[in-house]
Write a protein that holds these residues in place. Structure first.
Motif, short mmCIF file in Angstrom:
data_model
loop_
_atom_site.label_atom_id
_atom_site.label_comp_id
_atom_site.label_asym_id
_atom_site.label_seq_id
_atom_site.Cartn_x
_atom_site.Cartn_y
_atom_site.Cartn_z
N GLY A 120 46.89 -57.09 97.18
CA GLY A 120 48.13 -57.68 96.66
C GLY A 120 48.60 -58.89 97.43
N LYS A 121 49.23 -58.66 98.55
CA LYS A 121 49.84 -59.75 99.29
C LYS A 121 48.81 -60.76 99.79
N ALA A 156 48.77 -56.38 91.51
CA ALA A 156 48.35 -55.37 92.47
C ALA A 156 49.52 -54.94 93.36
N THR A 157 50.34 -55.90 93.75
CA THR A 157 51.51 -55.58 94.56
C THR A 157 52.52 -54.75 93.77
N GLY A 210 48.46 -52.19 97.82
CA GLY A 210 48.08 -52.74 96.52
C GLY A 210 47.43 -51.68 95.65
N GLN A 263 46.91 -60.66 91.77
CA GLN A 263 47.39 -60.26 93.09
C GLN A 263 48.83 -59.75 93.00
N GLU A 269 56.47 -53.68 99.51
CA GLU A 269 55.02 -53.55 99.65
C GLU A 269 54.68 -52.61 100.79
#
Length: 497
Positions: free
Chosen positions: A257-258, A337-338, A365, A334, A471
């Motif tokens: 993610g991040k 995903a987060t 994620g 991305q 997150e």
């Protein structure tokens, strides 16, 4: 969709012509999958299954943009990399732009195993050293050189199967490992274990070529190293003349993610010497890559041996790789995903509070593990229960796998287009199955959470939480496989990927 053979005929022909060590998912009743789209797979009867395990189909099964890019280039040319072609250099430029500056030289190959095998060659040629430090329960590929450095595999061959040039460090697992979440500095403690291994090896006249680790262990049980661990390990390994290899085959390309790469979770001050990547790089097309520094690449070339790979970096593969990068960016995968990963972790945290079988939730994620236990205090692995849940989820048309050293970790690593509704649906069913299993086995809830609690977190449309606001990087509530079929119990196979 018209089939060439019935499911029974397909299975019979497979048993006749395919090696018996090549296992299938759900051996008691294997799935025959005939098509897939997005995060869904379809069997020969048209039944739809939610795919929670396919990190290979990274941007979604049968993505039209990727298919179009592949088809367009295939109609024009496919050849080897000894001819100049713009796709190769364009892709290398795009790929290295996602990495720290010093990681600037690419070698394109065709699988994660090829990538890790080549990474070992680069490391050993660099200083002329031979020995490799790996982690407990690690898996880095199926070729001989990698089985040798994969305890996940070689431990199955007996106590004398470890080669003398292989050294195994404790997995930096702060839920089940030597140093746990209550330790004041588990990163330093685990790194000191690596330092001790190096010192002992040097006493015996051995020289360290490399330390290799998945940036987050997959087959090892969804283990997320504590922040600072890689930095300290890299310091010790480099001082011994070795290099740090980050294996991103399972977890790269924005899954966390991040960050685009999972090793970046350790912080901006950590940069590996070699990065390997595979699985998601081609969204199902066989391709992979090793990226390293100019210094290490030149050392490899100094041997005088040419490195050539017939299919590595061919124009079609590079066109596909470019398309995958485009989709990740254009569809904000991305960010997805987060958002979805945070939501999934929240839902699973509720299950941890509700169910005595759920010992730990950990993930970042869309890479999440559910550690099932028979006893929360003793953390006794619930292996049989995990197997039961995998098969019950399949009956409810959800595909999930179990892994880890005790095969008790439910693994979530779905295509990156996985949605909040998918997460909600999956956890609601998991909740019901856990309740049913706990009632059947006589397990009693360890808290006063109502048995009527359901997944009531807000969905995408309802949520007002800003992206990345919560997150998670690690274990829920403060508790701090390479794709392989055929990890099985005595009676039936467990999906393991």
């Amino acid at each position: 969709m018209e089939e060439l053979y019935s499911k029974a005929e397909t299975l019979a022909l497979r048993r006749k012509h395919i090696g018996p060590s090549c296992k299938v998912f759900y051996a008691k009743d294997p799935l025959k999958i005939v098509r897939a789209q997005g995060q869904y797979m379809f069997d020969e009867k048209g039944e739809r299954y939610l795919d929670c395990i396919n990190n290979v189909a990274h941007v979604g099964h049968s993505h039209p943009y990727v298919i179009k890019a592949a088809t367009k280039q295939m109609e024009l040319l496919n050849t080897n990399s000894r001819f100049l072609h713009d796709n190769l250099v364009q892709y290398a430029q795009r790929l290295t732009a996602t990495l720290p500056d010093k990681l600037s030289v690419c070698y394109f190959v065709n699988s994660g195993s090829e990538a890790n095998d080549l990474a070992l060659r680069l490391a050993r040629q660099y200083r002329g050293h031979q020995d490799v430090i790996t982690l407990e329960n690690a898996y880095h590929g199926h070729v001989t050189s990698l089985i040798d450095i994969s305890p996940y595999k070689f431990n199955q061959l007996g106590k004398d199967s470890k080669k003398e040039y292989v050294h195994v460090a404790p997995s930096p697992d702060i839920y089940r490992g030597k140093y746990r979440e209550d330790h004041p500095d588990p990163a330093s403690a685990y790194a000191e274990e690596v330092k001790k291994i190096i010192e002992e090896a040097q006493k015996n006249g051995r020289k360290i070529a490399a330390f290799i680790a998945e940036s987050m262990q997959s087959c090892g049980g969804q283990v997320i190293p504590p922040v600072g661990y890689f930095q300290k390990v890299a310091e010790y390994v480099r001082a011994a003349g070795g290099v740090f290899i980050a294996d991103e085959v399972q977890v790269g390309f924005g899954r966390v993610g991040k960050h685009f790469w999972a090793f970046q979770l350790q912080g901006e001050d950590f940069v590996p010497d070699i990065v390997t990547m595979g699985k998601p790089i081609g969204n199902g097309h066989p391709m992979s890559c090793v990226v390293t520094t100019r210094e290490i690449a030149e050392g490899f070339g100094a041997s005088g041996l040419e490195y050539f790979n017939t299919f590595g970096g061919n124009p079609v593969s590079c066109a596909i790789g470019l398309a995958v990068l485009d989709v990740i960016e254009k569809e904000d995968l991305q960010g997805n995903a987060t958002r979805v990963g945070n939501y999934l972790l929240e839902l699973l945290a509720e299950q941890k509070e509700k169910h005595p079988l759920v010992g730990d939730i950990r993930g970042v994620g869309l890479f999440v593990g559910v550690d099932l236990v028979k006893d929360k205090q003793k953390r006794t692995p619930a292996t049989t229960e995990a197997l039961h849940l995998i098969y019950k989820l399949k009956e409810r048309q959800i595909l999930l796998s179990a892994d880890g050293p005790y095969r008790n970790i439910l693994k979530f690593k779905p295509p990156m287009c996985f949605t909040m509704e998918d997460a909600k649906h999956t956890v609601e069913i998991l909740d019901a199955l856990l309740t049913e299993l706990e009632e059947a086995t006589g397990m009693k809830a360890e808290n006063n959470v109502s048995t009527n609690v359901q997944c009531k977190r807000k969905t995408t449309e309802e949520s007002s939480q800003p992206e990345g606001a919560s997150e998670s990087n690690g274990h829920v509530n403060g508790a701090a496989c390479r794709q392989e079929n055929g990890i099985y119990s005595k009676k039936r196979s467990v999906p393991n990927t």
